[in-house]
Design a protein around this motif. Structure first.
Motif, PDB file in Angstrom:
ATOM      1  N   LEU A  18       0.811  -1.207   0.000  1.00  0.00           N
ATOM      2  CA  LEU A  18       0.000   0.000   0.000  1.00  0.00           C
ATOM      3  C   LEU A  18       0.848   1.263   0.000  1.00  0.00           C
ATOM      4  N   TYR A  19       2.041   1.182   0.594  1.00  0.00           N
ATOM      5  CA  TYR A  19       2.880   2.369   0.730  1.00  0.00           C
ATOM      6  C   TYR A  19       3.640   2.693  -0.555  1.00  0.00           C
ATOM      7  N   GLU A  20       3.872   1.690  -1.377  1.00  0.00           N
ATOM      8  CA  GLU A  20       4.676   1.888  -2.588  1.00  0.00           C
ATOM      9  C   GLU A  20       4.130   2.982  -3.494  1.00  0.00           C
ATOM     10  N   PRO A  21       2.806   3.021  -3.786  1.00  0.00           N
ATOM     11  CA  PRO A  21       2.305   4.108  -4.642  1.00  0.00           C
ATOM     12  C   PRO A  21       2.542   5.483  -4.039  1.00  0.00           C
ATOM     13  N   TYR A  22       2.475   5.612  -2.729  1.00  0.00           N
ATOM     14  CA  TYR A  22       2.719   6.905  -2.082  1.00  0.00           C
ATOM     15  C   TYR A  22       4.142   7.384  -2.366  1.00  0.00           C
ATOM     16  N   LEU A  23       5.089   6.478  -2.250  1.00  0.00           N
ATOM     17  CA  LEU A  23       6.474   6.827  -2.548  1.00  0.00           C
ATOM     18  C   LEU A  23       6.637   7.245  -4.018  1.00  0.00           C
ATOM     19  N   ILE A  24       5.981   6.521  -4.897  1.00  0.00           N
ATOM     20  CA  ILE A  24       6.067   6.834  -6.330  1.00  0.00           C
ATOM     21  C   ILE A  24       5.482   8.215  -6.616  1.00  0.00           C
ATOM     22  N   TYR A  25       4.345   8.544  -5.998  1.00  0.00           N
ATOM     23  CA  TYR A  25       3.732   9.853  -6.226  1.00  0.00           C
ATOM     24  C   TYR A  25       4.667  10.977  -5.781  1.00  0.00           C
ATOM     25  N   MET A  26       5.261  10.822  -4.600  1.00  0.00           N
ATOM     26  CA  MET A  26       6.155  11.867  -4.116  1.00  0.00           C
ATOM     27  C   MET A  26       7.390  11.969  -4.999  1.00  0.00           C
TER      28      MET A  26
ATOM     29  N   VAL B  69      16.459  11.527  -4.831  1.00  0.00           N
ATOM     30  CA  VAL B  69      15.001  11.614  -4.954  1.00  0.00           C
ATOM     31  C   VAL B  69      14.310  10.577  -4.066  1.00  0.00           C
ATOM     32  N   SER B  70      14.770   9.335  -4.110  1.00  0.00           N
ATOM     33  CA  SER B  70      14.117   8.264  -3.352  1.00  0.00           C
ATOM     34  C   SER B  70      14.173   8.514  -1.854  1.00  0.00           C
ATOM     35  N   ALA B  71      15.367   8.847  -1.359  1.00  0.00           N
ATOM     36  CA  ALA B  71      15.524   9.082   0.080  1.00  0.00           C
ATOM     37  C   ALA B  71      14.725  10.302   0.526  1.00  0.00           C
ATOM     38  N   THR B  72      14.755  11.363  -0.279  1.00  0.00           N
ATOM     39  CA  THR B  72      14.025  12.578   0.071  1.00  0.00           C
ATOM     40  C   THR B  72      12.521  12.313   0.121  1.00  0.00           C
ATOM     41  N   SER B  73      12.011  11.550  -0.833  1.00  0.00           N
ATOM     42  CA  SER B  73      10.590  11.214  -0.867  1.00  0.00           C
ATOM     43  C   SER B  73      10.183  10.455   0.387  1.00  0.00           C
ATOM     44  N   LEU B  74      10.999   9.492   0.772  1.00  0.00           N
ATOM     45  CA  LEU B  74      10.695   8.697   1.955  1.00  0.00           C
ATOM     46  C   LEU B  74      10.742   9.542   3.219  1.00  0.00           C
ATOM     47  N   VAL B  75      11.714  10.437   3.313  1.00  0.00           N
ATOM     48  CA  VAL B  75      11.825  11.304   4.488  1.00  0.00           C
ATOM     49  C   VAL B  75      10.593  12.202   4.622  1.00  0.00           C
ATOM     50  N   ILE B  76      10.135  12.777   3.511  1.00  0.00           N
ATOM     51  CA  ILE B  76       8.958  13.653   3.556  1.00  0.00           C
ATOM     52  C   ILE B  76       7.731  12.876   4.023  1.00  0.00           C
ATOM     53  N   LEU B  77       7.510  11.712   3.445  1.00  0.00           N
ATOM     54  CA  LEU B  77       6.337  10.923   3.817  1.00  0.00           C
ATOM     55  C   LEU B  77       6.393  10.488   5.275  1.00  0.00           C
ATOM     56  N   THR B  78       7.548   9.995   5.714  1.00  0.00           N
ATOM     57  CA  THR B  78       7.630   9.509   7.089  1.00  0.00           C
ATOM     58  C   THR B  78       7.589  10.649   8.100  1.00  0.00           C
TER      59      THR B  78
ATOM     60  N   VAL C 143       7.034  24.107   6.343  1.00  0.00           N
ATOM     61  CA  VAL C 143       8.160  25.007   6.112  1.00  0.00           C
ATOM     62  C   VAL C 143       9.446  24.207   5.940  1.00  0.00           C
ATOM     63  N   LEU C 144       9.618  23.194   6.776  1.00  0.00           N
ATOM     64  CA  LEU C 144      10.828  22.362   6.719  1.00  0.00           C
ATOM     65  C   LEU C 144      10.957  21.675   5.352  1.00  0.00           C
ATOM     66  N   VAL C 145       9.850  21.119   4.865  1.00  0.00           N
ATOM     67  CA  VAL C 145       9.872  20.421   3.586  1.00  0.00           C
ATOM     68  C   VAL C 145      10.147  21.395   2.444  1.00  0.00           C
ATOM     69  N   LEU C 146       9.430  22.480   2.393  1.00  0.00           N
ATOM     70  CA  LEU C 146       9.579  23.436   1.285  1.00  0.00           C
ATOM     71  C   LEU C 146      10.988  24.033   1.262  1.00  0.00           C
ATOM     72  N   GLN C 147      11.467  24.458   2.397  1.00  0.00           N
ATOM     73  CA  GLN C 147      12.806  25.035   2.439  1.00  0.00           C
ATOM     74  C   GLN C 147      13.869  23.989   2.133  1.00  0.00           C
ATOM     75  N   GLY C 148      13.638  22.759   2.570  1.00  0.00           N
ATOM     76  CA  GLY C 148      14.594  21.692   2.296  1.00  0.00           C
ATOM     77  C   GLY C 148      14.730  21.391   0.816  1.00  0.00           C
ATOM     78  N   LEU C 149      13.672  21.658   0.061  1.00  0.00           N
ATOM     79  CA  LEU C 149      13.709  21.427  -1.383  1.00  0.00           C
ATOM     80  C   LEU C 149      14.159  22.673  -2.144  1.00  0.00           C
ATOM     81  N   GLY C 150      14.387  23.755  -1.415  1.00  0.00           N
ATOM     82  CA  GLY C 150      14.855  24.977  -2.048  1.00  0.00           C
ATOM     83  C   GLY C 150      13.762  25.917  -2.491  1.00  0.00           C
ATOM     84  N   VAL C 151      12.554  25.739  -1.933  1.00  0.00           N
ATOM     85  CA  VAL C 151      11.421  26.610  -2.282  1.00  0.00           C
ATOM     86  C   VAL C 151      11.346  27.749  -1.285  1.00  0.00           C
ATOM     87  N   GLU C 152      11.180  28.966  -1.765  1.00  0.00           N
ATOM     88  CA  GLU C 152      11.024  30.120  -0.866  1.00  0.00           C
ATOM     89  C   GLU C 152       9.677  30.044  -0.176  1.00  0.00           C
ATOM     90  N   VAL C 153       9.680  30.288   1.123  1.00  0.00           N
ATOM     91  CA  VAL C 153       8.441  30.210   1.914  1.00  0.00           C
ATOM     92  C   VAL C 153       8.028  31.615   2.328  1.00  0.00           C
TER      93      VAL C 153
END
Length: 201
Positions: A129-137, A155-164, A191-201
């Protein structure tokens, strides 16, 4: 381990609602199938026709919740009119809504998981069930990298970190482990996620 194919949507919701009431009242461990029979108003034979055990019922509830939420999130991911940043922001808003609407459910999942997490059926289903969530992110992040919106090395590690991150907050809140207001936690996580990806908040 799935419910029988002839479970009608109406009957399934009747059973789920009864199970949720019982789980909230007595906890997952203390709740029996007899409790759910009484709460649902169904006969014991009817309940066991649909679900062979409390574990099977729990698995079905988890599966339905994850699949339904996944379909809603997929609509965001598939929207070709949005930038990756917009998709991410909308995804975070979706996570917030799930957090707010599913607190009781996640509290039950925490307890049920403690009883069943060594069970091979539960482990396999959770991974499935979790696999599609990782793919979407991953798809959102890859789009953001391609369009110059995100700066990500893995990409893979970052996606997993955001979801968890959001799963952990939800499960901790459902288990009563934290006293912070939900909005304060979710604002900080966003804020943590957006700034971590380099998006201005």
């Amino acid at each position: 381990m799935s419910p029988k194919a002839d479970v009608t949507a109406e009957r399934k919701q009747q059973i789920y609602q009864a199970a949720m009431i019982c789980f909230n009242r007595k906890g997952y461990y203390q709740t029996t199938m007899d409790d759910i029979v009484i709460e649902s108003g169904l006969s014991k034979g009817a309940l066991y026709w649909y679900f062979d055990s409390k574990k099977q019922l729990f698995i079905a509830m988890l599966q339905d919740f994850m699949v339904s939420a996944g379909h809603e999130w997929e609509l965001i991911v598939e929207d070709k009119t949005m930038s990756a940043t917009d998709k991410l922001r909308k995804s975070l808003a979706f996570f917030r809504l799930q957090f707010e609407e599913s607190m009781d459910l996640f509290g039950i999942f925490v307890e049920a998981w403690a009883q069943t997490h060594y069970d091979e059926d539960v482990q396999n289903l959770t991974r499935e069930l979790y696999e599609p969530y990782l793919i979407y992110m991953q798809r959102i992040i890859k789009q953001g990298i391609a369009q110059g919106e995100f700066r990500v090395n893995d990409v893979s590690a970052t996606s997993l970190v955001i979801l968890t991150l959001f799963d952990g907050l939800t499960l901790a809140a459902g288990a009563g482990m934290i006293d912070y207001e939900a909005n304060r936690l979710l604002d900080a996580a966003e804020v943590l996620v957006l700034q971590g990806l380099g998006v201005e908040v």
